[in-house]
Write an enzyme that holds these catalytic residues in place. Structure first.
Site, short mmCIF file in Angstrom:
data_model
loop_
_atom_site.label_atom_id
_atom_site.label_comp_id
_atom_site.label_asym_id
_atom_site.label_seq_id
_atom_site.Cartn_x
_atom_site.Cartn_y
_atom_site.Cartn_z
N GLU A 94 61.00 21.82 -40.77
CA GLU A 94 60.96 23.08 -41.30
C GLU A 94 61.26 24.22 -40.28
O GLU A 94 61.31 23.84 -39.28
CB GLU A 94 59.63 23.54 -41.95
CG GLU A 94 59.00 22.47 -42.92
CD GLU A 94 57.56 22.90 -43.27
OE1 GLU A 94 57.16 23.92 -42.86
OE2 GLU A 94 56.91 21.88 -44.17
N HIS B 52 52.91 27.46 -39.84
CA HIS B 52 52.35 26.81 -40.91
C HIS B 52 51.76 25.54 -40.28
O HIS B 52 52.17 24.71 -39.77
CB HIS B 52 53.75 26.16 -41.80
CG HIS B 52 53.60 25.55 -42.93
ND1 HIS B 52 54.43 24.42 -43.51
CD2 HIS B 52 52.46 25.13 -43.48
CE1 HIS B 52 53.82 23.87 -44.40
NE2 HIS B 52 52.67 24.38 -44.57
#
Length: 411
Positions: free
Chosen positions: A115, A169
């Site tokens: 990501e 995250h």
């Protein structure tokens, strides 16, 4: 499955003016001992479910994401999966490059599942001073994070202090370990920018329910020390599922941001209700994707070449001291693609700040061109002699320069 979380930093409240806040959120008077900003500053974090080309190919969903981004002065986007970068560039076009700057991280993750983080920032409200990628060592499971935090140093336009934003995250199954390690990240950004005392850690921390309970957090310095303030409590629900969990959080540290925070403004934006979205549509926007190498629901995986390339990412990243931004010119895929993106973002922001100069009819083109070469090109190509580029990335540089020259000529 997430709603949007946001905080508002006070401005002009010493004069008795109440600053704006989220819809349906009560605004209380602000501590006037804070360093005053010329306007309120809204900061948010949004974990978009597998953000990539598939989602941005839907005109309705793309427009909703655009509208969400434009609500805030700074917004952290998480779970960016598109290896091509096209979805992010499309979103930037949609929000307006003349109004918003953008900076993104390298692709992060221990496996082929990777990501990126990205920050969009309103050019009239915020100046991007620097970026910093935290490095916790080889991606061999002895490291602390699945996706290392990505930080930016911002300066509110007309403000008297800088703020460091640390985006993260957290991997759900490692939430306790990763949240505990955020104290090391905080120490790292203080060492990186020793003159900046105001820090906001934000993002999907998975800091609730089965992943990390309050009793887990109470044992952590990042939670139990008075140095840190968590404005979003366990009573909040930052999900759009049937669960009630405060996964997404802010952690504030520093005398200015803590005292300037508008009481009651830290909260959750119910974008599903705002847009009148059905439950299914909301899940499409922002559903949790489990970490790991196998994800049947993941879109924009990239091709086989990408997966082979990602398999070589377990080597330690080089020390990042190439220039004052402290960003590596050689990233984990062995190229400087991310560095080129950052430089283009910085040069674009600089062009926007000098817009009155470029559009002035009293300055001739040769003078504008000399100024452009002195200011813009030096920003764009700083330390370029160390870059390693693919052909497609190399073509971005003259394309950007051509766009800038056209802007000078059209004035």
């Amino acid at each position: 499955m997430y709603h949007l979380v946001a905080v508002f930093i006070a401005a002009l409240c010493a004069t008795g003016v109440l600053c704006s806040a989220l819809p349906n959120v009560e605004v209380a008077p602000v501590n006037t001992s804070a360093a005053i900003l010329p306007r309120s500053l809204s900061i948010s974090a949004f974990n978009i479910k597998v953000f990539g080309r598939s989602k941005m190919s839907d005109p309705v969903k793309a427009a909703q994401i655009r509208d969400i981004v434009k609500r805030y002065d700074v917004i952290l986007i998480q779970e960016i999966r598109d290896i091509t970068g096209e979805a992010l560039q499309q979103l930037w076009d949609m929000v307006g490059r003349s109004q918003f700057g953008m900076v993104c991280s390298e692709r992060l993750g221990r496996t082929t599942y990777k990501e990126e983080y990205a920050y969009f920032f309103r050019l009239s409200a915020v100046q991007m001073v620097g970026v910093h990628q935290y490095d916790d060592g080889p991606d061999d499971y002895t490291d602390a994070f699945e996706r290392e935090p990505f930080s930016v140093r911002i300066r509110p336009v007309g403000g008297s202090y800088d703020i460091t934003l640390v985006g993260i995250h957290v991997k759900p199954t490692d939430a306790v370990k990763e949240i505990d390690a955020l104290i090391d990240v905080y120490d790292d950004v203080i060492r990186t920018w020793p003159t900046v005392t105001d820090v906001i850690i934000l993002g999907d921390l998975n800091a609730d329910c089965s992943y990390a309970s309050e009793s887990d957090l109470l044992r952590m310095p990042i939670y139990n020390q008075n140095l840190f303030y968590w404005p979003i409590g366990f009573d909040a629900d930052t999900t759009v599922s049937s669960t009630h969990c405060a996964y997404d959080r802010f952690i504030l540290s520093g005398p200015n941001v803590r005292s300037a925070l508008i009481p009651g403004s830290a909260g959750v934006f119910m974008y599903d209700k705002y847009f009148g979205m059905s439950y299914t549509e909301t899940l499409y926007h922002s559903r949790r994707i489990r970490d790991g190498g196998q994800h049947g629901e993941v879109e924009d995986h990239g091709n086989q070449h990408d997966q082979q390339q990602c398999s070589h990412h377990n080597t330690r990243r080089e020390a990042r001291k190439s220039d004052k931004l402290q960003v590596a010119t050689l990233f984990k895929d062995g190229t400087s693609t991310a560095m080129v993106r950052i430089r283009i973002v910085m040069a674009t922001a600089a062009m926007a700040r000098l817009n009155r100069l470029w559009t002035s009819s009293s300055i001739n083109f040769p003078s504008k061109y000399r100024l452009y070469k002195s200011f813009e090109v030096s920003i764009l190509l700083s330390c370029s002699e160390t870059w390693t580029l693919h052909a497609d990335t190399e073509r971005r540089i003259p394309a950007f320069e051509h766009k800038c020259i056209c802007r000078l000529c059209s004035a």
